[in-house]
Design an enzyme around this catalytic site. Structure first.
Site, PDB file in Angstrom:
ATOM      1  N   HIS A 152       8.359  -7.895  10.632  1.00  0.00           N
ATOM      2  CA  HIS A 152       7.054  -7.296  10.313  1.00  0.00           C
ATOM      3  C   HIS A 152       5.981  -8.379  10.236  1.00  0.00           C
ATOM      4  O   HIS A 152       6.290  -9.570  10.098  1.00  0.00           O
ATOM      5  CB  HIS A 152       7.114  -6.557   8.968  1.00  0.00           C
ATOM      6  CG  HIS A 152       7.742  -5.192   9.071  1.00  0.00           C
ATOM      7  ND1 HIS A 152       9.098  -5.009   9.123  1.00  0.00           N
ATOM      8  CD2 HIS A 152       7.185  -3.945   9.140  1.00  0.00           C
ATOM      9  CE1 HIS A 152       9.366  -3.706   9.225  1.00  0.00           C
ATOM     10  NE2 HIS A 152       8.221  -3.038   9.236  1.00  0.00           N
ATOM     11  N   LYS A 156       2.907  -7.944   4.905  1.00  0.00           N
ATOM     12  CA  LYS A 156       3.776  -6.947   4.260  1.00  0.00           C
ATOM     13  C   LYS A 156       4.273  -7.488   2.915  1.00  0.00           C
ATOM     14  O   LYS A 156       4.731  -8.629   2.837  1.00  0.00           O
ATOM     15  CB  LYS A 156       4.960  -6.612   5.177  1.00  0.00           C
ATOM     16  CG  LYS A 156       5.841  -5.495   4.633  1.00  0.00           C
ATOM     17  CD  LYS A 156       6.772  -4.946   5.695  1.00  0.00           C
ATOM     18  CE  LYS A 156       7.746  -3.932   5.117  1.00  0.00           C
ATOM     19  NZ  LYS A 156       7.097  -2.789   4.464  1.00  0.00           N
TER      20      LYS A 156
HETATM   21  P1  NAP Z   1      -2.792  -2.805   3.340  1.00  0.00           P
HETATM   22  O1  NAP Z   1      -3.590  -3.128   4.566  1.00  0.00           O
HETATM   23  O2  NAP Z   1      -2.603  -3.841   2.277  1.00  0.00           O
HETATM   24  O3  NAP Z   1      -3.452  -1.488   2.713  1.00  0.00           O
HETATM   25  C1  NAP Z   1      -3.204  -1.036   1.426  1.00  0.00           C
HETATM   26  C2  NAP Z   1      -4.540  -0.637   0.818  1.00  0.00           C
HETATM   27  O4  NAP Z   1      -4.310   0.019  -0.442  1.00  0.00           O
HETATM   28  C3  NAP Z   1      -5.445  -1.854   0.549  1.00  0.00           C
HETATM   29  O5  NAP Z   1      -6.773  -1.581   0.934  1.00  0.00           O
HETATM   30  C4  NAP Z   1      -5.315  -1.980  -0.972  1.00  0.00           C
HETATM   31  O6  NAP Z   1      -6.440  -2.591  -1.587  1.00  0.00           O
HETATM   32  C5  NAP Z   1      -5.223  -0.518  -1.380  1.00  0.00           C
HETATM   33  N1  NAP Z   1      -4.770  -0.328  -2.743  1.00  0.00           N
HETATM   34  C6  NAP Z   1      -4.089  -1.192  -3.550  1.00  0.00           C
HETATM   35  N2  NAP Z   1      -3.899  -0.635  -4.775  1.00  0.00           N
HETATM   36  C7  NAP Z   1      -4.464   0.586  -4.720  1.00  0.00           C
HETATM   37  C8  NAP Z   1      -4.610   1.639  -5.671  1.00  0.00           C
HETATM   38  N3  NAP Z   1      -4.105   1.545  -6.908  1.00  0.00           N
HETATM   39  N4  NAP Z   1      -5.255   2.764  -5.289  1.00  0.00           N
HETATM   40  C9  NAP Z   1      -5.758   2.877  -4.043  1.00  0.00           C
HETATM   41  N5  NAP Z   1      -5.664   1.913  -3.107  1.00  0.00           N
HETATM   42  C10 NAP Z   1      -5.024   0.799  -3.439  1.00  0.00           C
HETATM   43  O7  NAP Z   1      -1.300  -2.314   3.747  1.00  0.00           O
HETATM   44  P2  NAP Z   1      -0.849  -1.507   5.052  1.00  0.00           P
HETATM   45  O8  NAP Z   1      -0.409  -2.446   6.099  1.00  0.00           O
HETATM   46  O9  NAP Z   1      -1.884  -0.482   5.364  1.00  0.00           O
HETATM   47  O10 NAP Z   1       0.455  -0.803   4.501  1.00  0.00           O
HETATM   48  C11 NAP Z   1       0.415   0.075   3.373  1.00  0.00           C
HETATM   49  C12 NAP Z   1       1.824   0.543   3.023  1.00  0.00           C
HETATM   50  O11 NAP Z   1       2.305   1.386   4.083  1.00  0.00           O
HETATM   51  C13 NAP Z   1       2.857  -0.590   2.893  1.00  0.00           C
HETATM   52  O12 NAP Z   1       3.746  -0.269   1.843  1.00  0.00           O
HETATM   53  C14 NAP Z   1       3.588  -0.563   4.227  1.00  0.00           C
HETATM   54  O13 NAP Z   1       4.905  -1.056   4.135  1.00  0.00           O
HETATM   55  C15 NAP Z   1       3.590   0.934   4.485  1.00  0.00           C
HETATM   56  N6  NAP Z   1       3.775   1.345   5.881  1.00  0.00           N
HETATM   57  C16 NAP Z   1       4.538   2.442   6.079  1.00  0.00           C
HETATM   58  C17 NAP Z   1       4.710   2.959   7.343  1.00  0.00           C
HETATM   59  C18 NAP Z   1       5.515   4.211   7.528  1.00  0.00           C
HETATM   60  O14 NAP Z   1       5.699   4.661   8.671  1.00  0.00           O
HETATM   61  N7  NAP Z   1       6.013   4.822   6.457  1.00  0.00           N
HETATM   62  C19 NAP Z   1       4.097   2.321   8.433  1.00  0.00           C
HETATM   63  C20 NAP Z   1       3.325   1.185   8.206  1.00  0.00           C
HETATM   64  C21 NAP Z   1       3.149   0.714   6.914  1.00  0.00           C
HETATM   65  P3  NAP Z   1      -6.329  -4.195  -1.939  1.00  0.00           P
HETATM   66  O15 NAP Z   1      -6.261  -4.889  -0.616  1.00  0.00           O
HETATM   67  O16 NAP Z   1      -7.539  -4.450  -2.736  1.00  0.00           O
HETATM   68  O17 NAP Z   1      -5.054  -4.375  -2.734  1.00  0.00           O
END
Ligand code: NAP
Length: 262
Positions: A152, A156
């Site tokens: 990844h 992550k």
């Molecule tokens: P990311 O870019 O870090 O996005 C997460 C967002 O959530 C950031 O803007 C973060 O803000 C915000 N956040 C943090 N705490 C929060 C809260 N309490 N309330 C609301 N928003 C909050 O991460 P990403 O790459 O999008 O991935 C997000 C998650 O999805 C990860 O766990 C990843 O493993 C998962 N994922 C899952 C799949 C699937 O198919 N299931 C696919 C891809 C990714 P800050 O930056 O200020 O902390």
């Protein structure tokens, strides 16, 4: 129209999800929430026709906009509280955030039943990844020696990936208790053989340039079989997320895994 709120709307997945919801005729974007607020999510994705702010208080946003569904792509540390908050408002969570423990899943299951509000969680929303897990489970019946390598991007937060953990769990439903490798092997560098889940070795690679990739490698006498899936961009997850939004209200309790609704 199904009213959808996106939590984590400022993140990498969140912004892609916002665009996909806007393009989906059966869904209406009913709000956007993130730890980082913004005046207009439309501006962040280059959509001049959209003027929706990113709010920072989930509780208040749920009360104000009363969505049917809350999509959550936030962070492992906060996802459990987000899901419980949505259920308390009788809003169905569709969760992609990984890192929820079995214990947390059981609490969510109980809350979904108590609130009579269905919830859906998928460690991987990409169709190809679901097939990879299915094929790997089939292959494990014939090849009990297996290791998993997941790769990844380096932003992550959790390791192993939810997909790798679920793949190992699925394989272990068909694979008899089995010890792999040399019984006297010695790790000269701490954890160089990776982590272990039910006797299966998991290896997590984190590097810039990757999105989400996994190899399940089986070894047999004189042969190996590799099943590999690559998400080359975040669009790969969108059809699965959209499908879950449309189907979640017709489910009961907690459903885990995209395969359950395909
Ligand atoms: P990311 O870019 O870090 O996005 C997460 C967002 O959530 C950031 O803007 C973060 O803000 C915000 N956040 C943090 N705490 C929060 C809260 N309490 N309330 C609301 N928003 C909050 O991460 P990403 O790459 O999008 O991935 C997000 C998650 O999805 C990860 O766990 C990843 O493993 C998962 N994922 C899952 C799949 C699937 O198919 N299931 C696919 C891809 C990714 P800050 O930056 O200020 O902390």
């Amino acid at each position: 129209m199904i009213k959808v709120m996106v939590n984590g709307a400022h993140g990498r997945m969140g912004l892609t999800v916002v665009g996909a919801v806007l393009d989906e005729p059966e869904l209406e974007l009913a709000g956007a929430v993130d730890a980082i607020g913004a005046d207009d999510v439309g501006e962040l994705i280059g959509r001049k026709d959209v003027n929706i702010p990113i709010e920072t208080a989930l509780d208040r946003a749920l009360e104000t906009h009363q969505p049917d569904v809350m999509i959550d792509f936030t962070q492992p540390a906060v996802v459990f509280d987000n899901v419980m908050t949505a259920l308390a408002h009788k809003v169905s969570p569709v969760v992609g955030t990984t890192g929820l423990s079995d214990e947390a899943l059981e609490k969510i299951r109980a809350e979904a039943v108590k609130q009579a509000t269905p919830a859906f969680i998928a460690p991987n929303f990409a169709l190809g990844a679901v097939l990879m897990m299915k094929f790997a489970t089939e292959a494990a019946k014939y090849f009990p020696d297996v290791e998993i390598i997941e790769l990844h991007h380096d932003k992550k937060l959790d390791a192993p990936s939810g997909t790798a953990a679920l793949t190992a769990k699925m394989i272990n439903t068909v694979r008899a208790e089995h010890r792999q490798g040399h019984p006297n092997e010695v790790e000269k560098i701490d954890r160089v053989r990776g982590g272990e889940s039910g006797g299966i070795r998991l290896h997590s690679v984190r590097l810039p340039g990757f999105v989400a990739h996994q190899e399940v490698i089986f070894g047999g006498l004189g042969q190996t079989l590799t099943i590999r899936h690559d998400s080359i961009n975040r669009e790969s997850f969108m059809p699965g997320v959209m499908l879950a939004c449309k189907k979640v209200r017709s489910l009961t309790g907690l459903t885990v895994g995209l395969d359950k609704i395909l």
